[in-house]
Write a protein that holds these residues in place. Structure first.
Motif, PDB file in Angstrom:
ATOM      1  N   PHE A  62       3.319  -4.128   3.644  1.00 40.30           N
ATOM      2  CA  PHE A  62       4.398  -3.059   3.308  1.00 40.30           C
ATOM      3  C   PHE A  62       3.672  -1.790   2.921  1.00 40.30           C
ATOM      4  CE2 PHE A  62       7.568  -0.913   0.907  1.00 40.30           C
ATOM      5  CZ  PHE A  62       8.342  -0.930   1.711  1.00 40.30           C
ATOM      6  N   ILE A  63       3.944  -0.733   3.782  1.00 44.56           N
ATOM      7  CA  ILE A  63       3.466   0.606   3.504  1.00 44.56           C
ATOM      8  C   ILE A  63       4.530   1.441   2.824  1.00 44.56           C
ATOM      9  CG2 ILE A  63       2.136   2.714   4.321  1.00 44.56           C
ATOM     10  CD1 ILE A  63       0.763   0.153   4.780  1.00 44.56           C
ATOM     11  N   LYS A  64       4.447   1.857   1.513  1.00 42.93           N
ATOM     12  CA  LYS A  64       5.467   2.593   1.001  1.00 42.93           C
ATOM     13  C   LYS A  64       5.093   4.013   0.649  1.00 42.93           C
ATOM     14  CE  LYS A  64       3.744   1.720  -3.857  1.00 42.93           C
ATOM     15  NZ  LYS A  64       4.224   1.219  -5.174  1.00 42.93           N
ATOM     16  N   ASP A  65       5.949   4.863   0.438  1.00 41.50           N
ATOM     17  CA  ASP A  65       5.744   6.447   0.466  1.00 41.50           C
ATOM     18  C   ASP A  65       4.951   6.787  -0.943  1.00 41.50           C
ATOM     19  OD1 ASP A  65       5.811   8.878   0.852  1.00 41.50           O
ATOM     20  OD2 ASP A  65       7.873   9.412   0.418  1.00 41.50           O
ATOM     21  N   TYR A  71       0.765  -1.241  -0.095  1.00 43.68           N
ATOM     22  CA  TYR A  71       0.055  -0.103   0.094  1.00 43.68           C
ATOM     23  C   TYR A  71       0.813   1.334  -0.087  1.00 43.68           C
ATOM     24  CZ  TYR A  71      -3.841  -3.279   1.554  1.00 43.68           C
ATOM     25  OH  TYR A  71      -4.362  -4.238   1.816  1.00 43.68           O
ATOM     26  N   THR A  72       0.193   2.459  -0.332  1.00 36.98           N
ATOM     27  CA  THR A  72       0.923   3.588  -0.154  1.00 36.98           C
ATOM     28  C   THR A  72       0.595   4.112   1.329  1.00 36.98           C
ATOM     29  OG1 THR A  72      -0.738   4.832  -1.512  1.00 36.98           O
ATOM     30  CG2 THR A  72       1.036   4.047  -2.654  1.00 36.98           C
ATOM     31  N   ALA A  73       1.131   5.253   1.743  1.00 38.10           N
ATOM     32  CA  ALA A  73       0.543   5.979   2.791  1.00 38.10           C
ATOM     33  C   ALA A  73      -0.832   6.533   2.825  1.00 38.10           C
ATOM     34  CB  ALA A  73       1.796   7.033   3.165  1.00 38.10           C
ATOM     35  N   ARG A  74      -1.136   6.769   1.731  1.00 38.53           N
ATOM     36  CA  ARG A  74      -2.364   7.320   1.374  1.00 38.53           C
ATOM     37  C   ARG A  74      -3.579   6.370   1.256  1.00 38.53           C
ATOM     38  NH1 ARG A  74      -1.977  12.925   1.335  1.00 38.53           N
ATOM     39  NH2 ARG A  74      -0.153  13.750   0.995  1.00 38.53           N
ATOM     40  N   ASP A  75      -3.261   5.143   1.129  1.00 38.06           N
ATOM     41  CA  ASP A  75      -4.321   4.247   0.656  1.00 38.06           C
ATOM     42  C   ASP A  75      -5.153   3.552   1.889  1.00 38.06           C
ATOM     43  OD1 ASP A  75      -3.697   3.986  -1.928  1.00 38.06           O
ATOM     44  OD2 ASP A  75      -2.275   2.436  -1.989  1.00 38.06           O
ATOM     45  N   GLN A 105       1.986   4.658   9.861  1.00 33.11           N
ATOM     46  CA  GLN A 105       3.456   4.639   9.437  1.00 33.11           C
ATOM     47  C   GLN A 105       3.955   4.017   8.299  1.00 33.11           C
ATOM     48  OE1 GLN A 105       4.749   2.964  13.162  1.00 33.11           O
ATOM     49  NE2 GLN A 105       5.465   0.994  11.956  1.00 33.11           N
ATOM     50  N   LYS A 106       5.287   4.340   7.918  1.00 35.02           N
ATOM     51  CA  LYS A 106       5.524   3.722   6.647  1.00 35.02           C
ATOM     52  C   LYS A 106       6.491   2.392   6.998  1.00 35.02           C
ATOM     53  CE  LYS A 106       5.528   8.287   4.434  1.00 35.02           C
ATOM     54  NZ  LYS A 106       6.373   9.310   3.938  1.00 35.02           N
ATOM     55  N   GLY A 107       6.696   1.773   5.868  1.00 39.92           N
ATOM     56  CA  GLY A 107       7.722   0.658   6.159  1.00 39.92           C
ATOM     57  C   GLY A 107       6.854  -0.826   6.312  1.00 39.92           C
ATOM     58  N   LYS A 108       7.365  -1.682   6.897  1.00 31.49           N
ATOM     59  CA  LYS A 108       6.788  -3.216   7.229  1.00 31.49           C
ATOM     60  C   LYS A 108       6.050  -3.103   8.480  1.00 31.49           C
ATOM     61  CE  LYS A 108       8.034  -8.042   7.217  1.00 31.49           C
ATOM     62  NZ  LYS A 108       9.437  -9.110   7.040  1.00 31.49           N
ATOM     63  N   PHE A 157      -4.185  -2.430  16.918  1.00 33.76           N
ATOM     64  CA  PHE A 157      -4.240  -1.671  16.005  1.00 33.76           C
ATOM     65  C   PHE A 157      -3.758  -0.144  16.096  1.00 33.76           C
ATOM     66  CE2 PHE A 157      -8.056  -4.049  13.773  1.00 33.76           C
ATOM     67  CZ  PHE A 157      -6.931  -4.610  13.008  1.00 33.76           C
ATOM     68  N   SER A 158      -2.938  -0.130  17.008  1.00 36.48           N
ATOM     69  CA  SER A 158      -2.083   1.157  17.450  1.00 36.48           C
ATOM     70  C   SER A 158      -1.330   1.927  16.255  1.00 36.48           C
ATOM     71  CB  SER A 158      -1.296   1.039  18.551  1.00 36.48           C
ATOM     72  OG  SER A 158      -0.266   0.204  18.197  1.00 36.48           O
ATOM     73  N   LYS A 159      -1.149   1.087  15.321  1.00 38.30           N
ATOM     74  CA  LYS A 159      -0.407   1.537  14.081  1.00 38.30           C
ATOM     75  C   LYS A 159      -1.347   1.913  12.843  1.00 38.30           C
ATOM     76  CE  LYS A 159       3.685  -1.132  15.319  1.00 38.30           C
ATOM     77  NZ  LYS A 159       4.976  -2.164  14.528  1.00 38.30           N
ATOM     78  N   PHE A 160      -2.468   1.905  13.247  1.00 39.03           N
ATOM     79  CA  PHE A 160      -3.497   2.313  12.274  1.00 39.03           C
ATOM     80  C   PHE A 160      -4.843   2.906  13.059  1.00 39.03           C
ATOM     81  CE2 PHE A 160      -1.776  -1.927  11.601  1.00 39.03           C
ATOM     82  CZ  PHE A 160      -1.379  -1.867  10.105  1.00 39.03           C
ATOM     83  N   ASN A 161      -5.525   3.672  11.970  1.00 39.54           N
ATOM     84  CA  ASN A 161      -6.789   4.342  12.257  1.00 39.54           C
ATOM     85  C   ASN A 161      -7.972   3.557  12.020  1.00 39.54           C
ATOM     86  OD1 ASN A 161      -5.670   6.621  13.448  1.00 39.54           O
ATOM     87  ND2 ASN A 161      -5.204   7.551  11.529  1.00 39.54           N
TER      88      ASN A 161
END
Length: 580
Positions: free
Chosen positions: A126-129, A32-36, A100-103, A63-67
């Motif tokens: 994986f969250i990419k820029d 995914y991208t950071a905006r997906d 956040q980004k990354g794995k 899910f602390s790393k997500f909204n």
């Protein structure tokens, strides 16, 4: 030893009696991208009868790393035809926004059933820029996603089920930018649209997200077993281009049809009636063709079913039929009628029985096969001499006159030229009348010039009206160019009744050309694109379909009155909508 064996047997019986539980989680993609928006689908299937002791609800991982921006769940129960066991299925969908980004690892989902804890395996995404070029487009479509809901997930083969395609977004403005809707396509499914009309926006249908219905369609599965319906697609229009979005996949249980089907059953599922009729106006004559219509009407898989044919016989010769349909897809199913127009040539004089093949269908409401048998049309064929003898004197005179006018060259009648003799005597009355006419014309000329001068002065004294906008000017020009389609409808009706089909299609082409010029569109393809943007996808699809029907009917060797009447009704309905 015997007590141990008894204990083992009771243990196996207790294990078999418990339901089998399957808990799984899938994501729509892994990168995914950071905006997906991350869409997770959690499926809980419990097989067996002892599944009522669910002790906890579905517990979510950290899910602390997500909204968490939206949740939803659907529960279904159905019978597995292979094992004859009851299966309860619960599908939960989660929409997450990464922080956040990354794995990033998504942990296990937990649930307790019958004092036993079931969990899913954790997995990584994986969250990419975000690509800088696509940043503008992402601002508009980052939180837009589709959801496909199927009304009945347990149907028979070739029985329809209703599906609804919805779009969700936190930004209500993004819903208006969703276009180019494409329904699912699969070899094991027949998909027919019911409506592409967008519903009113629901501001709080899915958590804190707004939703809107984009399309309603029918799904006809043509294979038994568990069939997966692929996702529908659409695009979100942005300043940077178009972003494609895909809906979820849906699995439905397609039950096999009962095995005691009659030999005449092909694939008709629903409720139907069959009739056969002779639409030829003249008497049936040996070695001359007549038009015979086989009509199948009712509700079911009309567009994919195999129609009953006319049975072969040594008494007549038949040719391949021309198929016309008048079918509507509605939320209750597919209804209407299919007409097969046959050319039948009698080979002998006397009474002839034209029969259809045996026809049967499966009725899902009654869960049984219904055999309609054969439909029979009795006609009395005459020889050529018998037809000539049966004609009245007036009919014989009319036929002789028409044959004479078509085959004999009649001489051209000459007109006599008359010469006006000159008169030497002067007629004073004629002179006075001509003089009075000249004086009256001169006075009328002076009055006209005086009126024209006053009007010119009045125009100069009036203030100049401001010029309107480009849109207002275009609207005014369009109103001036607006075609009165009702005149064309009346003329097409007369041509259809007179069976002047060549002039009918020429008049339709004139109508289509004038309507396209009214909207400044030169070609059929451009006009279809214009209708899709301003009148909706349903009107554009109906225009493309009508254009194809016109071409097929125009070059068909035989044209039926019923087919032309249905074609005219389609023309009136479509162009009335376009001209509104």
């Amino acid at each position: 030893m015997q007590s141990r064996l008894t204990y083992i047997i009771f243990l196996l019986i207790s294990v078999i009696s418990y339901g089998q539980v399957n808990l799984s989680v899938t994501s729509d993609k892994s990168i995914y991208t950071a905006r997906d928006i991350i869409n997770l689908t959690i499926v809980l299937e419990i097989e067996g009868t002892d599944y009522n002791s669910q002790q906890t609800k579905l517990r979510l991982p950290d899910f602390s790393k997500f909204n968490l921006i939206g949740t939803g769940s659907i529960t279904n129960g159905f019978m597995d035809p292979e094992t004859n066991t009851v299966i309860s299925q619960s599908v939960t969908r989660l929409a997450l926004e990464p922080k956040q980004k990354g794995k990033v690892k998504i942990g296990s989902f937990l649930i307790t059933i019958n004092n036993k804890i079931y969990k899913t395996e954790p997995f990584d995404i994986f969250i990419k820029d975000v690509d800088k070029k696509a940043s503008v487009a992402a601002n508009y479509s980052k939180d837009v996603y589709l959801n496909m809901e199927v009304e009945d997930r347990e149907v028979y083969q070739d029985e329809p089920t209703i599906a609804v395609l919805k779009v969700y977004s936190r930004n209500m403005d993004n819903l208006r930018k969703v276009k180019n809707i494409r329904l699912p396509k699969d070899n094991e499914l027949d998909v027919y649209p019911v409506s592409f009309a967008k519903s009113e926006i629901d501001p709080s249908d899915f958590g804190n997200m707004s939703s809107q219905v984009l399309a309603i369609f029918l799904i006809f599965p043509n294979e038994s077993g568990y069939v997966e319906v692929p996702g529908a697609t659409a695009s979100v229009s942005t300043f940077a281009g178009k972003n494609k979005i895909v809906s979820n996949k849906v699995k439905i249980n397609v039950k096999k049809l009962p095995e005691d089907s009659p030999e005449s059953f092909k694939n008709a599922v629903g409720n139907f009636k069959v009739s056969i009729s002779n639409i030829s106006k003249e008497k049936a004559e040996v070695k001359k063709p007549i038009n015979v219509i086989v009509k199948v009407s009712g509700e079911g898989n009309l567009k994919s079913m195999e129609l009953p044919k006319i049975a072969e016989s040594p008494d007549y010769e038949i040719f391949a039929p021309k198929i016309t349909s008048n079918v509507k897809t509605e939320t209750t199913g597919m209804t209407g009628e299919i007409l097969a127009n046959y050319l039948v040539i009698p080979k002998k004089a006397g009474e002839i029985s034209i029969k259809t093949e045996n026809f049967s269908f499966f009725d899902p409401s009654k869960k049984e096969y219904i055999d309609l048998g054969q439909e029979v049309l009795h006609i009395n064929a005459f020889s050529h001499d018998q037809v000539m003898e049966s004609r009245t004197t007036v009919e014989k005179v009319n036929e002789y006159t028409n044959t004479f006018l078509e085959t004999v060259n009649t001489p051209v009648l000459k007109t006599t030229s008359f010469k006006v003799k000159e008169k030497n005597r002067l007629h004073w009355n004629v002179l006075f009348i001509n003089t009075a006419i000249l004086i009256a014309l001169f006075i009328a000329y002076l009055v006209f010039k005086n009126w024209q001068k006053k009007r010119r002065l009045q125009k100069i004294s009036e203030p100049v009206k401001p010029l309107g906008s480009v849109a207002e000017t275009e609207k005014e020009i369009r109103e001036q160019l607006k075609t009165d389609v009702n005149d064309y409808f009346s003329y097409l009706e007369n041509l259809k009744d007179k069976e002047d089909y060549q002039k009918f299609f020429q008049t339709y082409e004139e109508l289509d050309s004038e309507v396209r010029n009214q909207y400044f569109q030169s070609s059929v393809e451009d006009f279809a694109g214009f209708l899709e943007n301003y009148k909706g996808a349903a009107v554009a699809e109906e225009y493309r379909s009508l254009t194809q029907k016109i071409q097929i009917e125009k070059y068909a060797p035989v044209k039926s009155y019923e087919g032309m009447e249905m074609l005219l009704n389609s023309i009136v309905k479509l162009y009335s909508q376009i001209s509104k």
